[in-house]
Design an enzyme around this catalytic site. Sequence first.
Site, PDB file in Angstrom:
ATOM      1  CB  THR A  80      -0.965  -0.157   1.007  1.00  0.00           C
ATOM      2  OG1 THR A  80      -1.705  -1.324   0.859  1.00  0.00           O
ATOM      3  CG2 THR A  80      -1.327   0.858   1.422  1.00  0.00           C
TER       4      THR A  80
ATOM      5  NE  ARG B 231      -6.518  -9.308   0.543  1.00  0.00           N
ATOM      6  CZ  ARG B 231      -6.352  -8.045   0.903  1.00  0.00           C
ATOM      7  NH1 ARG B 231      -5.551  -7.722  -0.022  1.00  0.00           N
ATOM      8  NH2 ARG B 231      -5.354  -8.499   1.784  1.00  0.00           N
TER       9      ARG B 231
END
Length: 279
Positions: free
Chosen positions: A169, A197
């Site tokens: 991220t 997901r």
Amino acid sequence: MPAVLVVHGGAWAIPDELAAASVDGVKVAACHGFSVLQRGGSALDAVEAAVRALEDNPVFDAGHGAVLNAEGEVELDAMIMDGRTLASGAVSSVKNIANPVSLARAVMDKSAHVILTSRGANLFAESIGMATVPTDTLVTANERKEWRRNKNYVTGVMEDFNSCLAHDTVGAVAVDSAGNVACATSTGGIRNKMVGRVGDSPIIGCGGYADNFIGAVSCTGHGESILKVTLARLILFHIEQGKWTATFTTERMAWAAVDHDGLWYGLNPKERLNEQLPQ
């Protein structure tokens, strides 16, 4: 109040061949976001600009450079939050969007909702005229190669965050001259994840949180673990109690920060380098 902006490029075992590019990427993104603050822009505008710069850089797992799911597709997640009003927006499992953080901002500003997912998020993007891009433009040749040879999801997750195979991220937090804070987080997730997901990144209070009365957080790490403890809000709870520290537990994390004293950045644990802002 002096303006400050901080960005991260994800916590994982960044290999030597990507180290310089990762550090350069977060430095550029931090300077880009801080330039918004210098022009009198808001913390919210600054974190969006910084994360867009990271999404446009194929070194990072967000936007361009995203990892592939189990079927070889790109599914992107992002969130953004305004600490002044607690307004927030998020998208998950979106496709063909180069800058999902800006789509999350649009959800916040132009809809009555907080989070849109998958087809609904893409339909919303179409309704507001946001441009789409071919999936191939978001995927690097190296990611295709790694996806083809990589292990199954469970084994991959156990190994990736402390290997040279994972990406992670990206995010930014900022405080502007008016004292308002904001955060933004964006990711392509984990390689070989199941279709659909969703990790922590687009979930308010998990992947990020901002509150003028406390501070702002953007998280990076294993999404399922972060979700269990609502990590972003938990961190702010500890800050409220007067407990605060800044660290990471993976081998490396590229980060950069800009304030009135210049540009600060690092890659390895306890590394804190400084240079003058580029003119």
